[in-house]
Design a protein around this motif. Structure first.
Motif, PDB file in Angstrom:
ATOM      1  N   VAL A  79       0.845  -1.207   0.000  1.00 47.47           N
ATOM      2  CA  VAL A  79       0.000   0.000   0.000  1.00 47.47           C
ATOM      3  C   VAL A  79       0.874   1.249   0.000  1.00 47.47           C
ATOM      4  O   VAL A  79       0.632   2.209  -0.749  1.00 47.47           O
ATOM      5  CB  VAL A  79      -0.981  -0.007   1.207  1.00 47.47           C
ATOM      6  CG1 VAL A  79      -1.644   1.353   1.382  1.00 47.47           C
ATOM      7  CG2 VAL A  79      -2.045  -1.090   1.023  1.00 47.47           C
ATOM      8  N   GLU A  80       1.908   1.227   0.804  1.00 45.98           N
ATOM      9  CA  GLU A  80       2.814   2.392   0.851  1.00 45.98           C
ATOM     10  C   GLU A  80       3.540   2.577  -0.484  1.00 45.98           C
ATOM     11  O   GLU A  80       3.700   3.694  -0.976  1.00 45.98           O
ATOM     12  CB  GLU A  80       3.821   2.225   1.993  1.00 45.98           C
ATOM     13  CG  GLU A  80       3.185   2.480   3.355  1.00 45.98           C
ATOM     14  CD  GLU A  80       4.106   2.086   4.507  1.00 45.98           C
ATOM     15  OE1 GLU A  80       5.232   1.619   4.238  1.00 45.98           O
ATOM     16  OE2 GLU A  80       3.668   2.240   5.664  1.00 45.98           O
ATOM     17  N   GLU A  81       3.961   1.458  -1.060  1.00 45.00           N
ATOM     18  CA  GLU A  81       4.654   1.549  -2.345  1.00 45.00           C
ATOM     19  C   GLU A  81       3.725   2.083  -3.436  1.00 45.00           C
ATOM     20  O   GLU A  81       4.146   2.857  -4.301  1.00 45.00           O
ATOM     21  CB  GLU A  81       5.203   0.171  -2.736  1.00 45.00           C
ATOM     22  CG  GLU A  81       6.416  -0.228  -1.897  1.00 45.00           C
ATOM     23  CD  GLU A  81       6.951  -1.606  -2.238  1.00 45.00           C
ATOM     24  OE1 GLU A  81       8.018  -1.963  -1.705  1.00 45.00           O
ATOM     25  OE2 GLU A  81       6.300  -2.339  -3.020  1.00 45.00           O
ATOM     26  N   ALA A  82       2.506   1.651  -3.363  1.00 38.01           N
ATOM     27  CA  ALA A  82       1.534   2.129  -4.362  1.00 38.01           C
ATOM     28  C   ALA A  82       1.371   3.641  -4.254  1.00 38.01           C
ATOM     29  O   ALA A  82       1.307   4.359  -5.265  1.00 38.01           O
ATOM     30  CB  ALA A  82       0.196   1.429  -4.169  1.00 38.01           C
ATOM     31  N   GLN A  83       1.330   4.125  -3.012  1.00 41.09           N
ATOM     32  CA  GLN A  83       1.181   5.581  -2.840  1.00 41.09           C
ATOM     33  C   GLN A  83       2.388   6.316  -3.426  1.00 41.09           C
ATOM     34  O   GLN A  83       2.244   7.333  -4.104  1.00 41.09           O
ATOM     35  CB  GLN A  83       1.031   5.916  -1.348  1.00 41.09           C
ATOM     36  CG  GLN A  83      -0.406   5.720  -0.896  1.00 41.09           C
ATOM     37  CD  GLN A  83      -0.585   5.732   0.612  1.00 41.09           C
ATOM     38  OE1 GLN A  83       0.363   5.453   1.352  1.00 41.09           O
ATOM     39  NE2 GLN A  83      -1.801   6.008   1.041  1.00 41.09           N
ATOM     40  N   LEU A  84       3.567   5.795  -3.176  1.00 47.02           N
ATOM     41  CA  LEU A  84       4.771   6.439  -3.699  1.00 47.02           C
ATOM     42  C   LEU A  84       4.814   6.374  -5.232  1.00 47.02           C
ATOM     43  O   LEU A  84       5.199   7.337  -5.895  1.00 47.02           O
ATOM     44  CB  LEU A  84       6.025   5.767  -3.117  1.00 47.02           C
ATOM     45  CG  LEU A  84       6.242   6.030  -1.622  1.00 47.02           C
ATOM     46  CD1 LEU A  84       7.286   5.076  -1.063  1.00 47.02           C
ATOM     47  CD2 LEU A  84       6.666   7.482  -1.403  1.00 47.02           C
TER      48      LEU A  84
END
Lengths: 174, 756
Positions: B723-728
């Motif tokens: 999820v964090e990677e997707a945001q980045l």
């Protein structure tokens, strides 16, 4: 029963005395002074061209007031839009008081009957128009009426049994 | 507590469930400040959620401008407060509604609006004073009966309209209903119809002569035509493009005299692609397709569309609906029986104006005259029951803001009339001079200058009393009123048209209307009227008296109103109205300084920014906003412990973001994940475009890793990381998109379209 959207209609005591267009000016005047407590009054809408329609509508953020002409019976209709706090009895008490406040402001223009009025549950999801819901609603209405009007005796009946219509309780003084 | 979402999810089409849930997520994102107000504004407009007058938090109360102190300063668009009541537009393709849909519309008006349904000049319904937080449930309840509000506003394909007599008209070539329905369905949400700089309106007519679908004033319109090929009758359309009203009306140009039916949808798609690609985006006043057609010329526009058509990958939907066309028919409820028996009082007058005898013997269309296009929830519900008793599903709205019941057995007309009178809907005068059309104007529209509805109500009241004593030539004239020059009331195509404006007299504003005479409603909006001069609002009824009186007195034989206006000429007409253009001093007559039905002293200080055009948001920005929504929903699943779903949504979000960039170069790219990743890698990763300035290549690895190695088990840590990677990754794509836009290379080039 978790209903937030209630409405109430107090009928005009002398229907022929109602000059619908007068309420345009009256309601604009209320907006100028922001007369109704706990309400942000926004605009006036003229629906007098509609047969038995909402008449003249005063739009507020919290709920709409109107000199309503439904069924050809003029009356002050208040329909709540935003949630109130507390129990269902609290909601209904708030709504009754808001409508009564508007009725009081109209004193001198028109008189209202307090012995015969309508309470609307404007929420078909949580308050469908059936016997079960009516049974659940009755004690809530009775408690709210007692808080607002004291120990006056009222008879509560279902205004219509048409399941397509909203659950409306007719409140008649004994 | 039960919810509409739970209750209705199994009765709605899965796609609508997803769309409305997505909109609800976008509301949540905007509420939490994670979605830009401009993008949210266009997002809600594309779901029919419109702003209303005073939603900027200011209102002149007649004495001073009040601040409307809503409890929240959250906005739902530029200068548009979240808590301010708004309007919900509901698309009704070709105006067709069923009794069950009518019941639902009635319920929604009661529970979320003010118990009034308003029929628009484009066959939609509108509900006013709706709170945005109620709109997802409102949409779910509509979706449960097969209605979508998608693309009811914004820069999109609006409601596809059609003649309300389609299928029953004596003069039609064939029934355009199934074609209108197919076009509406095909273009709804179509990727090629998302990148417009302005709205796009389509209409269909069954014939040239009547007003019918008003093709001449539409962005694209088709008139039914046939021709014989090899001894067989073949259906097609005389196709027009580039018409439109607005401040400066344009006649539609003939694109093709006979477009075969199987070419209708691909041609519409090709037109949409050319408009999306070449239409104006920055200056919204020149962004309708009429300006593009005028700029290029119809020949060049046609050439571009036909070139585009050749590049398009065949779509089975282009012709998939045609077998249904042959089978399409409406089922009347009753047997056809001629009119007979006793007729109630008032029936003959009503019959003379409100009944059209269908080409199918024994059946008639009954028009329900709606004053100012309004009816109550109670009336709507009763009308639904009448339809169930008399006609079945055969109900349509009209562009004259009325409702028609089709397939009424003629013998039932007296009983139908009795019922309509009982409901307060038995007024005669449909399609006559009393049947005044008006846009919302200053009642609710942010752009309204003068009270079109107030004036319409006044004219209607004055004329209704004498309708049946009016000269026949005057009785059948049309009056149409707009609150401003934008023509929503269609004043250009009316015999007597008016649009709102303002003049300053002394230090005070006075509501005025520009008088536009001699427009033509018939012949599919055959001609636009002539602006004569500006008259104070309070003198407009006298303008009508004077002009129509002169017409009755001085017309030559059967001279039409248009011919009469042309013959008399602008100068003389203006001379006739000269003294009506004067405004008495404030001290002498204050009534001129207020508008009809509004006692406040007139002001134009309440004018706001129009939302009709919406915000110009690129298709890529929309796709990126959708990617953000997906990752937001992934976060919610992460919080609730559903790690598999969190992972899936985060991955979808990255694919969506990558797709948004790929489409800026290759619009027709397939959207399966393998293709998207491959295209993205080739175009933005290998070329270092993403990574050049923003270390984006590092973030692109997140996409590639997740794509190549989906998780075998779902854990909190892994789900949180994705999820964090997707945001980045989405942030990197945003940055890249912005950079490309600044450099002017993001818009799709002509060469790139359809060519990998």
């Amino acid at each position: 029963m978790e209903v937030q959207r209630f409405g109430v209609k107090f009928f005009v005591a002398d229907p022929p005395s109602v000059r619908l267009h007068d309420f345009i000016q009256i309601f604009h005047g209320w907006i100028q002074k922001q007369t109704v407590e706990n309400h942000l009054l926004i605009d006036v809408h003229n629906y007098s061209h509609i047969h038995n329609g909402p008449g003249i509508l005063l739009v507020a953020h919290e709920g709409n007031f109107s000199m309503d002409m439904a069924d050809g019976l003029p009356g002050l209709l208040y329909c709540r839009k935003t949630p109130t706090t507390g129990t269902p009895v609290d909601h209904l008490e708030t709504i009754l008081k808001s409508a009564l406040q508007a009725c009081n402001l109209l004193e001198g223009e028109v008189r209202f009957r307090m012995d015969d009025f309508l309470l609307l549950a404007n929420d078909r999801l949580n308050a469908p128009n059936d016997d079960e819901c009516f049974s659940q609603l009755k004690p809530i209405v009775s408690d709210a009426l007692e808080r607002v009007f004291g120990h006056t005796k009222y008879t509560l009946t279902r205004h219509s049994e048409n399941p397509k219509e909203r659950l409306v309780v007719r409140v008649a003084g004994n | 507590m039960p919810t509409w979402k739970e209750k209705l999810s199994i009765t709605m089409e899965p796609q609508l469930v997803e769309e409305i849930d997505a909109f609800e997520s976008q509301i949540a994102l905007r509420r939490s400040g994670k979605l830009d107000e401009k993008i949210f504004a266009e997002t809600r407009l594309r779901r029919g959620v419109y702003g209303q007058r005073y939603d900027n938090g200011h209102r002149n109360d007649g004495v001073r401008t009040q601040e409307l102190n809503f409890s929240s300063d959250l906005t739902k668009g530029p200068d548009t407060l979240w808590d301010a009541p708004g309007m919900q537009r509901i698309k009704i393709p070709f105006g067709g509604v069923t009794p069950d849909q009518m019941d639902t519309l009635a319920d929604l008006a009661e529970e979320y609006s003010d118990s009034v349904l308003h029929v628009t000049t484009r066959q939609d319904f509108q509900l006013h004073y709706v709170h945005i937080d109620d709109t997802p449930n409102l949409m779910r309840r509509l979706a449960a009966v097969g209605i979508t509000t998608r693309e009811a506003c914004g820069n999109s394909v609006r409601n596809v309209t059609a003649c309300p007599l389609a299928g029953v008209c004596h003069g039609e070539v064939f029934d355009v209903t199934p074609y209108a329905r197919a076009t509406a369905k095909f273009l709804l949400g179509h990727p090629d119809a998302q990148g417009f700089g302005r709205k796009f309106k389509i209409a269909f007519s069954g014939c040239r002569e009547r007003a019918c679908g008003l093709v001449n004033m539409h962005d694209m319109g088709g008139i039914a035509v046939t021709r014989t090929e090899n001894g067989m009758e073949k259906r097609g359309f005389e196709l027009y493009v580039g018409g439109g009203l607005g401040a400066v009306p344009h006649d539609a140009k003939l694109f093709e005299p006979f477009l075969p039916e199987e070419e209708l949808l691909p041609t519409a798609q090709a037109v949409a692609r050319v408009f999306a690609r070449l239409g104006e985006k920055k200056n919204r006043a020149a962004a309708r397709i009429k300006f593009l057609v005028a700029k290029l010329g119809i020949e060049e526009f046609r050439r571009l569309v036909l070139e585009e058509r050749k590049t398009m990958v065949p779509d089975p939907r282009w012709t998939g609906y045609l077998p249904e066309v042959a089978e399409f028919k409406e089922n009347p409820l009753k047997e056809p029986v001629p009119l007979n028996g006793q007729r109630p009082e008032g029936f003959e007058k009503w019959y003379s104006t409100n009944v059209y005898r269908q080409k199918q013997a024994g059946y008639a269309v009954a028009t329900i005259t709606l004053p100012l296009g309004d009816l109550t929830s109670s009336q709507m519900r009763q009308l639904a029951d009448l339809a169930r008793s008399f006609t079945g599903d055969n109900v349509r709205t009209t562009v004259e803001q009325n409702i028609v019941l089709r397939w009424v057995s003629e013998a039932d007309l007296p009983e139908l009339y009795r019922e309509l009178v009982r409901m307060g809907l038995g007024e005669p005068g449909a399609g006559t001079i009393v049947d005044v059309t008006a846009c919302p104007g200053t009642d609710t529209c942010k752009l309204g200058i003068a009270s079109s509805r107030g004036l319409a109500a006044e004219i209607r009241t004055r004329l209704a009393a004498k309708l049946f004593t009016l000269d026949e030539a005057v009785k059948n004239l049309h009056i149409k009123i707009s609150g401003c020059f934008n023509s929503c009331g269609q004043h250009h195509i009316s015999d007597l048209g008016f649009y709102g404006t303002s003049r300053t007299i002394g230090n005070r504003k006075v509501p005025h209307f520009q008088v536009v005479l001699g427009g033509k409603w018939e012949d599919n909006a055959g001609a636009y009227g002539l602006a004569i001069g500006t008259v104070p609002s309070k003198s407009i009824p006298e303008v009508i008296e004077r002009i129509t009186g002169r017409y009755v007195r001085d017309r030559n034989g059967n001279e039409t109103f248009q011919e009469f206006i042309k013959r008399i000429g602008k100068q003389e007409l203006r001379g006739m109205l000269e003294n009506l253009m004067q405004v008495p001093a404030y001290e002498k007559d204050r009534s001129f300084y207020s508008d009809w039905g509004d006692p406040r002293e007139f002001t134009i200080g309440d004018l706001g920014m129009g939302e009709c055009a919406g915000e110009v948001v690129s298709a890529a920005q929309f796709d990126l906003a959708d990617a953000e929504r997906l990752v937001f929903e992934g976060q919610l699943h992460l919080d609730s412990g559903d790690y598999a779903q969190a992972d899936a949504l985060a991955y979808r979000a990255m694919i969506q973001a990558a797709l948004s960039l790929v489409k800026t170069q290759f619009q027709s790219v397939r959207n399966d994940s393998d293709t998207v990743v491959s295209e993205f890698r080739a175009r933005f990763y290998d070329t270092n475009i993403l990574g050049d300035r923003y270390a984006g290549n590092k973030f692109a690895q997140y996409l590639f890793r997740r794509h190549d190695s989906p998780p075998h088990e779902h854990t909190l840590d892994r789900a949180r990381r994705i999820v964090e990677e997707a945001q980045l990754f989405i942030e990197a794509v945003y940055a890249c998109h912005d950079s490309l836009t600044e450099r002017g290379s993001a818009p799709i080039s002509i060469k790139a379209v359809g060519k990998p």
